[in-house]
Design an enzyme around this catalytic site. Structure first.
Site, PDB file in Angstrom:
ATOM      1  N   GLU A 255      32.936  58.326  55.634  1.00  0.00           N
ATOM      2  CA  GLU A 255      33.141  59.058  56.895  1.00  0.00           C
ATOM      3  C   GLU A 255      34.642  59.170  57.066  1.00  0.00           C
ATOM      4  O   GLU A 255      35.303  58.172  57.379  1.00  0.00           O
ATOM      5  CB  GLU A 255      32.550  58.267  58.073  1.00  0.00           C
ATOM      6  CG  GLU A 255      31.067  57.983  57.975  1.00  0.00           C
ATOM      7  CD  GLU A 255      30.235  59.220  58.183  1.00  0.00           C
ATOM      8  OE1 GLU A 255      30.715  60.173  58.823  1.00  0.00           O
ATOM      9  OE2 GLU A 255      29.100  59.246  57.681  1.00  0.00           O
ATOM     10  N   CYS A 294      37.621  60.418  65.559  1.00  0.00           N
ATOM     11  CA  CYS A 294      37.426  61.259  64.376  1.00  0.00           C
ATOM     12  C   CYS A 294      36.779  62.581  64.764  1.00  0.00           C
ATOM     13  O   CYS A 294      36.913  63.572  64.051  1.00  0.00           O
ATOM     14  CB  CYS A 294      36.556  60.530  63.361  1.00  0.00           C
ATOM     15  SG  CYS A 294      35.019  59.929  64.056  1.00  0.00           S
TER      16      CYS A 294
HETATM   17  P1  NAP Z   1      42.697  54.037  56.993  1.00  0.00           P
HETATM   18  O1  NAP Z   1      44.139  53.705  57.028  1.00  0.00           O
HETATM   19  O2  NAP Z   1      42.203  54.940  55.947  1.00  0.00           O
HETATM   20  O3  NAP Z   1      41.957  52.621  56.935  1.00  0.00           O
HETATM   21  C1  NAP Z   1      40.566  52.505  57.051  1.00  0.00           C
HETATM   22  C2  NAP Z   1      40.106  51.178  56.501  1.00  0.00           C
HETATM   23  O4  NAP Z   1      40.338  51.126  55.102  1.00  0.00           O
HETATM   24  C3  NAP Z   1      40.823  49.966  57.089  1.00  0.00           C
HETATM   25  O5  NAP Z   1      39.882  48.933  57.281  1.00  0.00           O
HETATM   26  C4  NAP Z   1      41.815  49.607  55.991  1.00  0.00           C
HETATM   27  O6  NAP Z   1      42.172  48.249  56.007  1.00  0.00           O
HETATM   28  C5  NAP Z   1      40.979  49.911  54.778  1.00  0.00           C
HETATM   29  N1  NAP Z   1      41.739  50.086  53.555  1.00  0.00           N
HETATM   30  C6  NAP Z   1      42.940  50.661  53.391  1.00  0.00           C
HETATM   31  N2  NAP Z   1      43.288  50.640  52.093  1.00  0.00           N
HETATM   32  C7  NAP Z   1      42.278  50.029  51.413  1.00  0.00           C
HETATM   33  C8  NAP Z   1      42.044  49.688  50.057  1.00  0.00           C
HETATM   34  N3  NAP Z   1      42.925  49.989  49.112  1.00  0.00           N
HETATM   35  N4  NAP Z   1      40.892  49.047  49.738  1.00  0.00           N
HETATM   36  C9  NAP Z   1      39.973  48.760  50.682  1.00  0.00           C
HETATM   37  N5  NAP Z   1      40.149  49.043  51.996  1.00  0.00           N
HETATM   38  C10 NAP Z   1      41.281  49.672  52.363  1.00  0.00           C
HETATM   39  O7  NAP Z   1      42.203  54.681  58.361  1.00  0.00           O
HETATM   40  P2  NAP Z   1      42.555  54.225  59.849  1.00  0.00           P
HETATM   41  O8  NAP Z   1      43.970  54.597  60.059  1.00  0.00           O
HETATM   42  O9  NAP Z   1      42.082  52.841  60.108  1.00  0.00           O
HETATM   43  O10 NAP Z   1      41.602  55.164  60.732  1.00  0.00           O
HETATM   44  C11 NAP Z   1      41.949  56.436  61.166  1.00  0.00           C
HETATM   45  C12 NAP Z   1      41.237  57.499  60.360  1.00  0.00           C
HETATM   46  O11 NAP Z   1      39.846  57.249  60.343  1.00  0.00           O
HETATM   47  C13 NAP Z   1      41.384  58.882  60.940  1.00  0.00           C
HETATM   48  O12 NAP Z   1      41.745  59.751  59.913  1.00  0.00           O
HETATM   49  C14 NAP Z   1      39.999  59.230  61.461  1.00  0.00           C
HETATM   50  O13 NAP Z   1      39.693  60.603  61.449  1.00  0.00           O
HETATM   51  C15 NAP Z   1      39.118  58.450  60.565  1.00  0.00           C
HETATM   52  N6  NAP Z   1      37.840  58.112  61.210  1.00  0.00           N
HETATM   53  C16 NAP Z   1      36.697  58.730  60.788  1.00  0.00           C
HETATM   54  C17 NAP Z   1      35.487  58.422  61.402  1.00  0.00           C
HETATM   55  C18 NAP Z   1      34.199  59.094  60.975  1.00  0.00           C
HETATM   56  O14 NAP Z   1      33.142  58.637  61.383  1.00  0.00           O
HETATM   57  N7  NAP Z   1      34.232  60.146  60.190  1.00  0.00           N
HETATM   58  C19 NAP Z   1      35.440  57.486  62.433  1.00  0.00           C
HETATM   59  C20 NAP Z   1      36.625  56.885  62.830  1.00  0.00           C
HETATM   60  C21 NAP Z   1      37.820  57.200  62.208  1.00  0.00           C
HETATM   61  P3  NAP Z   1      43.541  47.735  56.685  1.00  0.00           P
HETATM   62  O15 NAP Z   1      43.461  48.075  58.117  1.00  0.00           O
HETATM   63  O16 NAP Z   1      43.506  46.277  56.421  1.00  0.00           O
HETATM   64  O17 NAP Z   1      44.633  48.466  55.986  1.00  0.00           O
END
Ligand code: NAP
Length: 521
Positions: A255, A294
């Site tokens: 997602e 999102c």
């Molecule tokens: P993100 O930076 O991509 O991080 C998401 C998750 O991935 C975090 O738990 C992060 O952990 C983890 N992560 C990062 N690098 C990783 C790796 N190499 N291996 C495993 N896990 C890893 O996103 P965010 O900034 O938290 O969230 C914002 C984004 O989420 C926005 O773009 C939004 O549109 C999207 N979103 C989508 C939905 C949907 O349902 N489609 C819902 C909510 C949000 P750490 O925090 O420890 O780095």
């Protein structure tokens, strides 16, 4: 304080200094999170070997009752969660409610579905398939829970709802969960898991929590496991290409981010009810959770002849929103989640400004009751791109904050094509009193969206809104939005079940279906 990790049936502290969780208004450090030194392979193994069998022994109705107990535990402790959401995410009370009450509601909804499925341990697709002239030999499709563990990697914006909406479906399916909340806002998820563990409402191994980085977690998943990821498209692409997921046939549900659209119908002039509903919705989506959803409306498409009217109406509406410290009862919009996100949003606005003019948000900005030197506020920013056909950033750069771009369109076909330029989105909404345009919009937007909301005057008050994810409906979207699907009532259970076609003597197949609940996935 260091947040504990709950793995292999015990609370364990990670090593080292850990990453700081901060208050985005005051700048204070609240806690640290670390997964350093944890035996993540052992944690997954414990969930598979202890949690999985304990859950699979139970029926859907019994697992539904577990979800009800989780919801009751969260309800008893909800005041603490509002405090955590305020401190760690800078949420207003209304924003925190979406995250906290949304989680409790979704758990309750899936508890109810468990009760409806009843005291069985398998599902069947309904009906038998005749395969030969002899009616005695037929086939049926049944589904059973997979025997692995579900690893849920969550985004920072919904630490509560994001965790429980997935855990509810997974636990009801009979599959143990290991949650890795985003580090920046892990406090709320941590506090909730602490209460649920202390209440002893789930079997051992059913729920694990890792705060801090994922480290080598994905290197240890195996073919019966599921990995779900919610976050940015960039991280999703990175994970898709990790050797662990490339070399293992693991179910991987994504997602990701999305440049969602809202479209005002060609019929909906400034005097129409649909015009008012559209302006209200765009304003609400821009400011709710400071635009960190999102599903938020990033692009508002308006018939060219109404563009000035919409810009004026939104300007007036947004001017009434007080931005500042959510501890002030008059504040309607808080900060973004931290200074890193603040910098990313401001940078994103600069990218959009190369193609769009600022309508709201260019003037002096002072958040109420907050020190801009330490806080993470972003001004509400409405832009206007008069040539969306030749623009690219406005369709590609997801600015994850209180930011939206207005764009004109000349024909319905042009509007649907512009919506599709998001490359696949979670949701589009359409505000129109014209039934023919509504039908065209549903069909014209369907291939590029996971959900289409169509609103007119008669359903304006009943509408659940553009950004709200209802557990009855499929949530996800094609292309850039990740291509995943979750929720959707019982459809959501599909990800955590193996469907199998069973061929044989009809009466034997009937015995199987008698011990299963009928669903249409
Ligand atoms: P993100 O930076 O991509 O991080 C998401 C998750 O991935 C975090 O738990 C992060 O952990 C983890 N992560 C990062 N690098 C990783 C790796 N190499 N291996 C495993 N896990 C890893 O996103 P965010 O900034 O938290 O969230 C914002 C984004 O989420 C926005 O773009 C939004 O549109 C999207 N979103 C989508 C939905 C949907 O349902 N489609 C819902 C909510 C949000 P750490 O925090 O420890 O780095």
């Amino acid at each position: 304080m260091k947040l504990g990790n709950y793995i292999s049936g015990a609370w364990v502290d990670g090593g080292g200094e850990g990453a700081a969780l901060v208050d985005p208004v005051l700048g204070d450090e609240l806690a640290r999170a670390s997964s350093q030194g944890l035996d993540l392979e052992g944690a997954l193994d414990h969930a598979r070997k202890v949690g999985g069998p304990a859950l699979r022994k139970l029926t859907y109705a019994e697992r539904g009752a577990l979800l009800k107990s989780v919801a009751d535990t969260l309800t008893e402790n909800r005041d603490a969660y509002y405090a955590a959401a305020l401190a760690n995410s800078g949420n207003t009370k209304a924003d925190a409610a979406v995250d906290i009450e949304g989680a409790i509601f979704t758990l309750g909804y899936y508890a109810g579905l468990g009760a409806k499925l009843g005291d069985v341990r398998a599902l069947h697709g309904g009906g038998f398939d005749r395969l030969a002239k002899d009616k005695a030999f037929q086939a049926v499709h049944i589904a059973v829970p997979i025997e692995g563990v579900a690893v849920h990697i969550n985004a920072f914006n919904f630490p509560s709802w994001g965790m429980w909406e997935k855990a509810a479906v997974t636990l009801l399916s009979g599959v143990p969960v290991l949650v890795k909340p985003a580090t920046a806002t892990a406090l709320l998820a941590h506090d909730m898991v602490r209460h649920v563990v202390a209440a002893g409402v789930l079997p051992e191994g059913a729920l694990s929590l890792v705060c801090g980085g994922a480290r080598d977690l994905l290197a240890h998943v195996t073919s019966q496991d599921v990995v779900t990821f919610t976050g940015s498209a960039d991280t999703a692409n990175q994970l898709r290409n990790t050797p662990a997921l490339l070399n293992q046939p693991v179910r991987f549900n994504v997602e990701a981010d999305s440049l969602n659209t809202s479209i005002l119908g060609p019929d909906a002039g400034p005097d129409s009810a649909e015009f008012q509903l559209f302006v209200k919705e765009v304003g609400r989506e821009m400011t709710g959770k400071a635009g960190q959803k999102c599903t938020a409306i990033r692009r508002a498409l308006v018939p060219a002849q109404f563009l000035d009217d919409v810009a004026g109406a939104l300007q007036a509406r947004l001017a009434k929103v007080l931005v500042g410290n959510p501890r002030n009862a008059d504040v309607r919009m808080g900060p973004v989640v931290n200074r890193t996100q603040q910098a990313a949003v401001l940078q994103g606005i600069e990218a959009l400004k190369k193609e769009a003019a600022v309508v709201v948000g260019d003037g002096p900005f002072e958040p109420a009751d907050a020190d801009p030197a330490v806080a993470a506020f972003v001004p509400i920013t409405l832009l206007r791109c008069d040539s969306p056909d030749s623009a690219s950033a406005v369709h590609q750069v997801e600015v994850f904050g209180p930011v939206c771009t207005l764009m004109p369109y000349e024909s319905p076909a042009k509007a649907f094509a512009l919506a599709g330029r998001g490359g696949g989105s979670l949701v589009a909404s359409v505000f129109t009193g014209d039934d023919a345009f509504a039908a065209d919009a549903a069909m014209g937007l369907a291939a590029t969206h996971g959900r289409v909301l169509i609103v007119d005057e008669t359903v304006g008050a009943a509408s659940t809104g553009h950004g709200n994810v209802m557990p009855m409906l499929v949530h996800g979207g094609p292309g850039r939005a990740g291509g995943g699907e979750e929720l959707g009532g019982l459809r959501g259970l599909r990800l955590y079940h193996q469907r199998v076609a069973v061929q044989g003597r009809l009466d034997r197949l009937e015995a199987l279906t008698n011990a299963a609940a009928e669903v249409s996935f």
